[in-house]
Design an enzyme around this catalytic site. Sequence first.
Site, PDB file in Angstrom:
ATOM      1  N   CYS A  45      33.185  41.731  89.478  1.00 50.68           N
ATOM      2  CA  CYS A  45      33.117  42.256  90.324  1.00 50.68           C
ATOM      3  C   CYS A  45      31.552  43.350  90.202  1.00 50.68           C
ATOM      4  O   CYS A  45      31.462  43.763  91.362  1.00 50.68           O
ATOM      5  CB  CYS A  45      34.462  43.125  90.435  1.00 50.68           C
ATOM      6  SG  CYS A  45      35.664  42.079  90.725  1.00 50.68           S
ATOM      7  N   THR A  46      31.934  44.000  89.302  1.00 46.82           N
ATOM      8  CA  THR A  46      30.467  44.312  88.593  1.00 46.82           C
ATOM      9  C   THR A  46      29.356  43.619  89.169  1.00 46.82           C
ATOM     10  O   THR A  46      28.307  44.233  89.666  1.00 46.82           O
ATOM     11  CB  THR A  46      30.151  44.979  86.842  1.00 46.82           C
ATOM     12  OG1 THR A  46      31.557  46.208  87.479  1.00 46.82           O
ATOM     13  CG2 THR A  46      29.101  45.988  87.070  1.00 46.82           C
TER      14      THR A  46
END
Length: 158
Positions: A45-46
């Site tokens: 997600c980062t």
Amino acid sequence: MTLAIGERVPDLALSATGEKTVRLSDYQGQRLVLYFYPRANTPGCTQEGQDFRDAAGDFAARQTTILGVSRDSLKAQENFKAKQSFAFDLIADTDEALCQAFDVIKLKKMYGKESRGVERSTFLIDADGVLLEEWRGVKVKGHVAEVLAAVDQLTAPE
């Protein structure tokens, strides 16, 4: 009920970073990229957020706004946005209303255990609030370039 290509997206009131409440109708007149991710501050997600961050200027130049969405708390979203220097807002969909509208909550298996979670998905919405394109079960690598290419198809002269 799953939202289909060509349908108008629901106009829900949503809690966003910056202590804002936004509605999808607030973005009428511009295209909107709505990307759903499982959890703030996790590696995939980062990376996805950083990829959207790094391409934010390219999207803006094409009159396209980016919004990230997860079920994380608003505080978690604020921290994630600040830590990664995202130039776009993140939505805290803690009641899953937006996730359910776009049908991104799926049963996932991890280490043999089933749990409900957000399936990484992206949706491209036109300036009139109509769903144009969707990507489900997204793999992060190369995804943002693919979304930008789809936006370019819309802006290319006939």
